[in-house]
Design a protein around this motif. Structure first.
Motif, mmCIF file in Angstrom:
data_model
loop_
_atom_site.group_PDB
_atom_site.id
_atom_site.type_symbol
_atom_site.label_atom_id
_atom_site.label_comp_id
_atom_site.label_asym_id
_atom_site.label_seq_id
_atom_site.Cartn_x
_atom_site.Cartn_y
_atom_site.Cartn_z
ATOM 1 N N LEU A 31 3.467 17.098 13.525
ATOM 2 C CA LEU A 31 3.027 16.671 13.946
ATOM 3 C C LEU A 31 2.022 14.695 13.607
ATOM 4 O O LEU A 31 0.986 15.666 12.769
ATOM 5 N N ALA A 32 2.051 14.464 14.217
ATOM 6 C CA ALA A 32 1.343 12.631 13.684
ATOM 7 C C ALA A 32 0.040 12.391 13.782
ATOM 8 O O ALA A 32 -0.550 11.308 13.459
ATOM 9 N N ARG A 33 -0.692 13.053 14.821
ATOM 10 C CA ARG A 33 -2.048 13.208 14.328
ATOM 11 C C ARG A 33 -2.853 14.462 15.380
ATOM 12 O O ARG A 33 -2.040 15.585 15.241
ATOM 13 N N GLU A 34 -4.020 14.540 15.508
ATOM 14 C CA GLU A 34 -4.661 15.642 15.783
ATOM 15 C C GLU A 34 -4.004 16.488 17.234
ATOM 16 O O GLU A 34 -3.656 15.431 18.334
ATOM 17 N N ALA A 35 -3.095 17.459 17.431
ATOM 18 C CA ALA A 35 -2.955 18.464 18.215
ATOM 19 C C ALA A 35 -4.037 18.000 19.677
ATOM 20 O O ALA A 35 -2.839 17.677 20.538
ATOM 21 N N GLU A 36 -4.393 18.118 19.772
ATOM 22 C CA GLU A 36 -5.741 17.737 20.794
ATOM 23 C C GLU A 36 -5.741 16.744 21.360
ATOM 24 O O GLU A 36 -6.439 15.883 20.380
ATOM 25 N N PRO A 37 -5.389 15.884 22.853
ATOM 26 C CA PRO A 37 -5.613 14.925 22.609
ATOM 27 C C PRO A 37 -7.080 14.813 23.288
ATOM 28 O O PRO A 37 -7.429 15.014 24.735
ATOM 29 N N ARG A 38 -7.597 13.793 21.822
ATOM 30 C CA ARG A 38 -8.742 13.873 22.343
ATOM 31 C C ARG A 38 -9.925 12.312 21.589
ATOM 32 O O ARG A 38 -8.260 11.870 21.497
ATOM 33 N N PRO A 39 -10.293 11.863 22.210
ATOM 34 C CA PRO A 39 -10.715 10.204 21.508
ATOM 35 C C PRO A 39 -10.604 9.890 20.341
ATOM 36 O O PRO A 39 -10.026 9.103 20.197
ATOM 37 N N ARG A 40 -10.893 10.949 19.631
ATOM 38 C CA ARG A 40 -10.629 10.909 17.827
ATOM 39 C C ARG A 40 -8.907 10.652 17.700
ATOM 40 O O ARG A 40 -8.867 10.288 16.542
ATOM 41 N N SER A 41 -8.478 11.406 18.532
ATOM 42 C CA SER A 41 -6.823 11.761 18.106
ATOM 43 C C SER A 41 -5.991 10.380 19.168
ATOM 44 O O SER A 41 -4.954 9.762 18.977
ATOM 45 N N ALA A 42 -6.800 9.067 20.044
ATOM 46 C CA ALA A 42 -6.233 8.366 20.397
ATOM 47 C C ALA A 42 -6.056 6.944 19.685
ATOM 48 O O ALA A 42 -5.853 5.862 20.032
ATOM 49 N N LYS A 43 -6.984 7.008 18.719
ATOM 50 C CA LYS A 43 -7.141 5.211 17.766
ATOM 51 C C LYS A 43 -5.526 4.578 17.621
ATOM 52 O O LYS A 43 -6.101 3.618 18.124
ATOM 53 N N GLN A 44 -4.899 5.727 17.349
ATOM 54 C CA GLN A 44 -3.431 4.672 17.267
ATOM 55 C C GLN A 44 -2.632 4.243 18.083
ATOM 56 O O GLN A 44 -2.946 2.540 18.894
ATOM 57 N N ALA B 98 -5.385 3.174 21.334
ATOM 58 C CA ALA B 98 -6.143 2.529 21.418
ATOM 59 C C ALA B 98 -5.906 0.713 20.667
ATOM 60 O O ALA B 98 -6.163 -0.151 21.482
ATOM 61 N N SER B 99 -5.393 1.056 19.877
ATOM 62 C CA SER B 99 -5.399 -0.259 18.873
ATOM 63 C C SER B 99 -3.842 -1.163 19.147
ATOM 64 O O SER B 99 -3.598 -1.965 19.476
ATOM 65 N N ILE B 100 -2.437 -0.499 20.098
ATOM 66 C CA ILE B 100 -2.024 -0.536 20.722
ATOM 67 C C ILE B 100 -1.624 -1.305 22.104
ATOM 68 O O ILE B 100 -1.179 -2.707 22.322
ATOM 69 N N ILE B 101 -2.451 -0.939 22.626
ATOM 70 C CA ILE B 101 -2.434 -0.928 24.223
ATOM 71 C C ILE B 101 -3.112 -2.912 24.280
ATOM 72 O O ILE B 101 -2.163 -3.407 25.683
ATOM 73 N N PRO B 102 -3.902 -3.783 23.491
ATOM 74 C CA PRO B 102 -3.890 -5.265 23.790
ATOM 75 C C PRO B 102 -2.645 -5.729 23.878
ATOM 76 O O PRO B 102 -2.098 -6.820 24.145
ATOM 77 N N TYR B 103 -1.663 -5.427 22.406
ATOM 78 C CA TYR B 103 -0.663 -5.962 22.280
ATOM 79 C C TYR B 103 0.367 -5.607 22.852
ATOM 80 O O TYR B 103 1.636 -6.435 23.380
ATOM 81 N N VAL B 104 0.775 -5.077 23.964
ATOM 82 C CA VAL B 104 1.366 -4.813 24.763
ATOM 83 C C VAL B 104 0.959 -4.828 26.281
ATOM 84 O O VAL B 104 2.068 -4.189 26.335
ATOM 85 N N LYS B 105 0.019 -5.407 26.290
ATOM 86 C CA LYS B 105 -1.124 -5.493 27.783
ATOM 87 C C LYS B 105 -0.518 -4.258 28.698
ATOM 88 O O LYS B 105 -0.397 -4.444 29.370
ATOM 89 N N GLY B 106 -0.624 -3.193 28.050
ATOM 90 C CA GLY B 106 -0.196 -1.693 28.613
ATOM 91 C C GLY B 106 -1.656 -2.008 29.712
ATOM 92 O O GLY B 106 -3.093 -1.986 28.930
ATOM 93 N N ASP B 107 -1.671 -1.323 30.841
ATOM 94 C CA ASP B 107 -2.002 -0.925 31.698
ATOM 95 C C ASP B 107 -3.218 0.624 31.568
ATOM 96 O O ASP B 107 -4.111 0.728 32.449
#
Length: 451
Positions: free
Chosen positions: A209-222, A224-233
């Motif tokens: 478990l590389a992050r908090e198991a519950e999918p919440r905003p605080r577990s989405a930081k990784q 969020a930091s990647i999306i602009p670099y891969v031009k994610g939709d």
């Protein structure tokens, strides 16, 4: 002390301490007795303890004469589909879901592919406590068969529920984080079916478990930091069983898990009116969306079995809860992260909108969720104290359907004893962020008076 948790939908606890092989064998034996030794579909997630839980559970099933269809590493919603596909008497999902490392559970599934309803689940519990189990002799013990023939029909069923042509034409770049869990082996085939450019995060099925198991905003930081670099939709975070899901927009905004159901509901109801089912502590966004689309809203107690049972009874068009789950009846009676992902992408494709635009189109609320540690023996006395304080306000509209909820024109607040952990859950929602936070803190201070 780490406690074993029993409910109508399964058995859960910390593997090796509260969740022991003896408990697991007995519970699997109780399920086998309830279905009179019929065939059972079994799948598991990748958590380190899942192999032990699997071995104990299958021992109990085989000893009662149940033939086992073993799906190996498999998400809960796929297991639910497979039960229907194979015509099995029941299913068993071994998973820690959105709980932290060390936690594991046995979730029981009925022959229709739905989580056991409270009445049937209680029958299994009664058998578990009685320890009067069905036992086969050496000639009648069950056998294990590995199978993955459910997968293509599952994907076909998924495609039939969404506008795959529009999704493929949009050529989306999508980030998906299954937490190294049961959904990881299926990301690529899912992406290929919908024509997605996939960027997997924590996509190895290794159980770490590389992050908090519950999918919440605080577990989405990784993510969020990647999306602009891969031009994610869009970005999608999941629990290890692919049941709960939260969103990250193309603008790097991690959104509350409350938005998952809201985005899907706003899309589905714009195309088809009908009854919506949710629990009594889901965001008012759903109330507003249902009203705007002239669709009745029915509220239940908290928990999958209550939502699924009521959705079937009401013949509703959509169900869900505020912990990042939604169910589309024609897809099957399950909260399925893959189907939820496809529905969000369909909304983007058909409306030619970005994910942030879909989120911005929703009613605006601010929700606060807090937990207060509390022993089970003290929880109900604490809730009685909160209710007593609230009833001093004669204008208070108190609902005791499941815990305590009070509504006002400015928002609502809610208090409930957790069914799975030694804590009291608090939710406060308002259009005013400061008011929502203030009301949550007020509840905490009231609870501290008796805890």
């Amino acid at each position: 002390m780490k406690m074993l948790r029993l409910s109508s939908s399964g058995l859960q606890g910390f593997a090796g301490t509260s969740l022991t092989p003896r408990d697991i064998i007995d519970y699997a034996s109780a399920l086998a007795t309830h279905i009179q030794g019929g065939p059972v579909v079994v799948g598991r997630d990748t958590r380190y303890s899942s192999s032990m839980v699997y071995s104990a559970a299958t021992s109990g099933l085989l000893n009662a004469g149940c033939d086992i269809i073993d799906l190996g590493i498999c998400p809960t919603p796929m297991i639910q589909f497979a039960v229907r596909h194979y015509g099995a008497a029941a299913g068993l999902s071994i998973t820690g879901g959105h709980k932290k490392a060390g936690w594991n559970s046995l979730n029981i599934i009925n022959s229709e592919g739905s989580i056991f309803d409270p009445l049937s689940g209680q029958t299994v519990l009664d058998i578990f406590h009685s320890k009067d189990f069905l036992k086969a002799d050496w000639k009648g013990m069950g056998k294990i068969t590995q199978s993955d023939s459910f997968l293509l029909p599952y994907l076909d069923n998924l495609e039939s529920c969404v506008n795959t042509e529009a999704i493929r034409a949009a050529n989306f770049t999508v980030l998906m984080d299954p937490l190294g869990g049961a959904g990881a082996p299926y990301l690529t085939v899912f992406a290929e079916r919908l024509g997605l450019k996939l960027v997997p995060i924590n996509g190895d099925a290794n159980g770490y478990l590389a992050r908090e198991a519950e999918p919440r905003p605080r577990s989405a930081k990784q993510m969020a930091s990647i999306i602009p670099y891969v031009k994610g939709d869009a970005g999608f975070l999941f629990s290890s069983d692919m049941v709960n899901m939260s969103l990250v927009t193309e603008k790097t905004e991690p959104k509350s898990e409350e938005y998952t159901f809201a985005v899907i509901a706003n899309h589905i109801l714009s195309k088809k009116q009908g009854t919506v089912v949710t629990n009594c502590c889901t965001s008012r966004m759903i109330d507003d969306i249902s009203a705007q689309n002239k669709s009745p809203l029915v509220k239940t107690k908290v928990g999958q079995p209550y939502v699924l049972t009521t959705l079937a009874d009401e013949q509703g068009v959509l169900g869900g809860e505020g912990n990042g789950v939604a169910v589309l009846p024609q897809a099957g009676p399950s909260f399925d992260g893959f189907i939820m992902t496809a529905l969000v992408l369909e909304a983007m494709a058909e409306n030619k909108a970005t994910l942030s635009e879909l989120v911005d189109a929703l009613p605006s609320y601010y929700i606060v969720k807090k937990n207060v540690p509390c022993k089970s023996s003290k929880a109900y006395r604490a809730l009685e104290h909160v209710e007593k304080i609230w009833r001093l306000d004669e204008s208070a509209d108190i609902n005791i359907q499941d815990g305590l909820r009070i509504d006002s024109e400015h928002g609502w607040k809610y208090v409930r004893a957790s069914r799975t952990e030694p804590m009291i859950r608090i939710i406060s929602e308002s259009k005013d962020q400061r008011l929502a936070e203030k009301e949550a803190e007020k509840i905490i201070r009231i609870l501290e008076e008796v805890l």
